[in-house]
Motif scaffolding. Structure first.
Motif, PDB file in Angstrom:
ATOM      1  N   PHE A  92      89.789 -11.469  49.360  1.00 31.74           N
ATOM      2  CA  PHE A  92      88.759 -10.545  49.833  1.00 31.74           C
ATOM      3  C   PHE A  92      87.334 -11.065  49.579  1.00 31.74           C
ATOM      4  CE2 PHE A  92      86.153  -6.768  50.144  1.00 31.74           C
ATOM      5  CZ  PHE A  92      86.714  -6.106  51.224  1.00 31.74           C
ATOM      6  N   PRO A  93      87.027 -11.647  48.404  1.00 33.69           N
ATOM      7  CA  PRO A  93      85.656 -12.137  48.181  1.00 33.69           C
ATOM      8  C   PRO A  93      85.206 -13.167  49.219  1.00 33.69           C
ATOM      9  CG  PRO A  93      86.850 -12.057  46.115  1.00 33.69           C
ATOM     10  CD  PRO A  93      87.855 -11.804  47.199  1.00 33.69           C
ATOM     11  N   TYR A  94      86.149 -13.957  49.729  1.00 34.30           N
ATOM     12  CA  TYR A  94      85.793 -14.978  50.721  1.00 34.30           C
ATOM     13  C   TYR A  94      85.456 -14.342  52.074  1.00 34.30           C
ATOM     14  CZ  TYR A  94      87.468 -18.233  47.236  1.00 34.30           C
ATOM     15  OH  TYR A  94      87.620 -18.945  46.068  1.00 34.30           O
ATOM     16  N   PHE A  95      86.233 -13.342  52.481  1.00 39.13           N
ATOM     17  CA  PHE A  95      85.911 -12.631  53.722  1.00 39.13           C
ATOM     18  C   PHE A  95      84.593 -11.870  53.580  1.00 39.13           C
ATOM     19  CE2 PHE A  95      90.396 -13.295  54.719  1.00 39.13           C
ATOM     20  CZ  PHE A  95      90.359 -13.510  56.094  1.00 39.13           C
ATOM     21  N   TYR A  96      84.405 -11.267  52.431  1.00 38.26           N
ATOM     22  CA  TYR A  96      83.174 -10.520  52.147  1.00 38.26           C
ATOM     23  C   TYR A  96      81.965 -11.452  52.260  1.00 38.26           C
ATOM     24  CZ  TYR A  96      80.111  -7.283  49.510  1.00 38.26           C
ATOM     25  OH  TYR A  96      79.093  -6.444  49.100  1.00 38.26           O
ATOM     26  N   ALA A  97      82.089 -12.631  51.666  1.00 33.04           N
ATOM     27  CA  ALA A  97      80.990 -13.608  51.703  1.00 33.04           C
ATOM     28  C   ALA A  97      80.762 -14.138  53.114  1.00 33.04           C
ATOM     29  CB  ALA A  97      81.281 -14.761  50.749  1.00 33.04           C
ATOM     30  N   ALA A  98      81.842 -14.390  53.839  1.00 33.71           N
ATOM     31  CA  ALA A  98      81.730 -14.946  55.186  1.00 33.71           C
ATOM     32  C   ALA A  98      81.122 -13.946  56.170  1.00 33.71           C
ATOM     33  CB  ALA A  98      83.101 -15.395  55.689  1.00 33.71           C
ATOM     34  N   ARG A  99      81.461 -12.660  56.011  1.00 34.50           N
ATOM     35  CA  ARG A  99      81.007 -11.663  56.980  1.00 34.50           C
ATOM     36  C   ARG A  99      79.697 -10.985  56.605  1.00 34.50           C
ATOM     37  NH1 ARG A  99      86.483  -8.605  59.210  1.00 34.50           N
ATOM     38  NH2 ARG A  99      87.667 -10.519  59.629  1.00 34.50           N
ATOM     39  N   ARG A 100      79.469 -10.760  55.330  1.00 33.94           N
ATOM     40  CA  ARG A 100      78.250 -10.060  54.917  1.00 33.94           C
ATOM     41  C   ARG A 100      77.177 -11.002  54.415  1.00 33.94           C
ATOM     42  NH1 ARG A 100      79.338  -4.424  51.791  1.00 33.94           N
ATOM     43  NH2 ARG A 100      77.173  -4.855  51.270  1.00 33.94           N
ATOM     44  N   ASP A 101      77.606 -12.058  53.738  1.00 30.21           N
ATOM     45  CA  ASP A 101      76.675 -13.072  53.229  1.00 30.21           C
ATOM     46  C   ASP A 101      75.490 -12.445  52.500  1.00 30.21           C
ATOM     47  OD1 ASP A 101      75.962 -15.653  52.704  1.00 30.21           O
ATOM     48  OD2 ASP A 101      74.897 -15.955  54.592  1.00 30.21           O
ATOM     49  N   LYS A 102      75.814 -11.495  51.590  1.00 30.17           N
ATOM     50  CA  LYS A 102      74.834 -10.848  50.703  1.00 30.17           C
ATOM     51  C   LYS A 102      73.847  -9.930  51.429  1.00 30.17           C
ATOM     52  CE  LYS A 102      75.025 -14.926  47.678  1.00 30.17           C
ATOM     53  NZ  LYS A 102      75.859 -15.716  48.589  1.00 30.17           N
ATOM     54  N   THR A 103      74.171  -9.531  52.653  1.00 29.81           N
ATOM     55  CA  THR A 103      73.289  -8.651  53.420  1.00 29.81           C
ATOM     56  C   THR A 103      73.672  -7.194  53.196  1.00 29.81           C
ATOM     57  OG1 THR A 103      73.080 -10.344  55.135  1.00 29.81           O
ATOM     58  CG2 THR A 103      72.413  -8.103  55.721  1.00 29.81           C
ATOM     59  N   SER A 104      72.688  -6.368  52.807  1.00 29.12           N
ATOM     60  CA  SER A 104      72.955  -4.938  52.624  1.00 29.12           C
ATOM     61  C   SER A 104      73.026  -4.273  53.992  1.00 29.12           C
ATOM     62  CB  SER A 104      71.840  -4.285  51.807  1.00 29.12           C
ATOM     63  OG  SER A 104      70.633  -4.252  52.561  1.00 29.12           O
ATOM     64  N   LEU A 105      73.599  -3.074  54.053  1.00 23.82           N
ATOM     65  CA  LEU A 105      73.677  -2.382  55.337  1.00 23.82           C
ATOM     66  C   LEU A 105      72.283  -2.066  55.861  1.00 23.82           C
ATOM     67  CD1 LEU A 105      76.090  -0.075  56.850  1.00 23.82           C
ATOM     68  CD2 LEU A 105      73.788   0.866  56.638  1.00 23.82           C
ATOM     69  N   GLU A 106      71.386  -1.689  54.976  1.00 24.41           N
ATOM     70  CA  GLU A 106      70.020  -1.375  55.401  1.00 24.41           C
ATOM     71  C   GLU A 106      69.355  -2.592  56.043  1.00 24.41           C
ATOM     72  OE1 GLU A 106      71.478   1.540  52.631  1.00 24.41           O
ATOM     73  OE2 GLU A 106      71.335  -0.651  52.443  1.00 24.41           O
ATOM     74  N   LYS A 231      86.768 -16.226  65.122  1.00 27.49           N
ATOM     75  CA  LYS A 231      86.622 -14.780  65.317  1.00 27.49           C
ATOM     76  C   LYS A 231      87.426 -14.012  64.292  1.00 27.49           C
ATOM     77  CE  LYS A 231      86.505 -11.369  69.035  1.00 27.49           C
ATOM     78  NZ  LYS A 231      86.745 -11.115  70.477  1.00 27.49           N
ATOM     79  N   PHE A 232      88.606 -14.513  63.935  1.00 25.93           N
ATOM     80  CA  PHE A 232      89.450 -13.903  62.920  1.00 25.93           C
ATOM     81  C   PHE A 232      88.709 -13.838  61.583  1.00 25.93           C
ATOM     82  CE2 PHE A 232      92.544 -14.113  59.479  1.00 25.93           C
ATOM     83  CZ  PHE A 232      93.589 -13.300  59.884  1.00 25.93           C
ATOM     84  N   VAL A 233      88.049 -14.926  61.235  1.00 23.94           N
ATOM     85  CA  VAL A 233      87.364 -15.011  59.942  1.00 23.94           C
ATOM     86  C   VAL A 233      86.073 -14.196  59.926  1.00 23.94           C
ATOM     87  CG1 VAL A 233      86.290 -16.529  58.232  1.00 23.94           C
ATOM     88  CG2 VAL A 233      88.336 -17.293  59.485  1.00 23.94           C
ATOM     89  N   LEU A 234      85.260 -14.347  60.945  1.00 22.56           N
ATOM     90  CA  LEU A 234      83.922 -13.748  60.942  1.00 22.56           C
ATOM     91  C   LEU A 234      83.881 -12.326  61.490  1.00 22.56           C
ATOM     92  CD1 LEU A 234      81.771 -16.821  62.016  1.00 22.56           C
ATOM     93  CD2 LEU A 234      82.287 -16.001  59.709  1.00 22.56           C
TER      94      LEU A 234
END
Length: 235
Positions: A92-106, A231-234
């Motif tokens: 999960f941390p890898y998907f989280y990093a790949a998709r959000r890359d430390k960006t908050s929702l705001e 696309k699967f990853v990101l």
């Protein structure tokens, strides 16, 4: 009885326990068939596995809620191609990093990467922490006319790793009595996994995470289309 050729240690899946063992081996899987030709453990289901029988040990439809109700180390939700899927705690941390890359929702909303309905849903969950789908829809003022916008917002937030499914809950009457079908419960990702998991994600570079996940997919499906893998990853 169908025997499926083992691939990198994955054997024929005949029951829930087999599925869990295989999932922790791969780290991820589509929730249903491998229609996108990237990766799904459904490819390894034996003849014993039957959908929608309500048998908890051999019905994959039941496994969705079993992993959420019985475990705390597997995420389930609309995670791949806007369809259901599983990701283990280790990956999960890898998907989280790949998709959000430390960006908050705001920040994502300010950049135009998050829709208004998704932002509204997120803000409600940020306040309430957990909420069943039917109450979430009501709290956001979503009517039948904008049901599609509500569902798109839910999917968008799951795909971008801001919220996740965390169980089920039945509706209650004014007398407090349960009735009807169970409703999916959602929460923020931050409230689903322990703090150390997301802290780990904060130390992972987004591009490095992308390549690590991609390599894992190719390990179990060497023929996966690179564009579909991306696309699967990101998301």
């Amino acid at each position: 009885m169908t025997e499926i050729k083992a691939m990198n240690g994955i054997k024929t899946i005949r029951c829930y326990d087999d599925f869990i063992k295989s999932l922790f081996m791969t780290g991820m899987s589509m929730g249903g068939p491998n229609d996108e030709h990237v990766f799904s453990l459904c490819n390894f289901f034996g003849d014993e596995i039957e959908w929608h029988t309500e048998k908890p040990d051999t019905d994959p439809w039941e496994w969705r809620m079993r992993v959420l109700n019985e475990r705390d180390d597997i995420a389930y939700g609309k995670l791949f191609f806007k369809k259901s899927g599983y990701i283990t705690k280790d990956w999960f941390p890898y998907f989280y990093a790949a998709r959000r890359d430390k960006t908050s929702l705001e920040e994502a909303y300010a950049e135009g990467k998050i829709s208004q309905p998704a932002k509204l849903i997120y803000e409600i969950l940020k306040e309430e922490r957990t909420m069943p789908l039917h109450l979430l829809k009501s709290a956001g003022g979503f009517s039948k006319e904008n049901k599609a916008a509500f569902e798109r917002g839910l999917t968008e937030l799951q795909m971008k790793m801001y919220i996740t499914m965390c169980g089920q809950k039945r509706k209650r009457s004014e007398k407090g009595e349960e009735y009807g079908w169970s409703s999916t419960v959602f929460c923020l990702v931050e409230d689903f996994f322990t703090e150390d998991i997301l802290e780990e994600a904060g130390h992972i570079d987004g591009e490095a995470a992308f390549w690590k996940i991609s390599e894992q997919i190719v390990r179990f499906n060497p023929k996966a289309d690179p564009k579909k893998v991306k696309k699967f990853v990101l998301g």
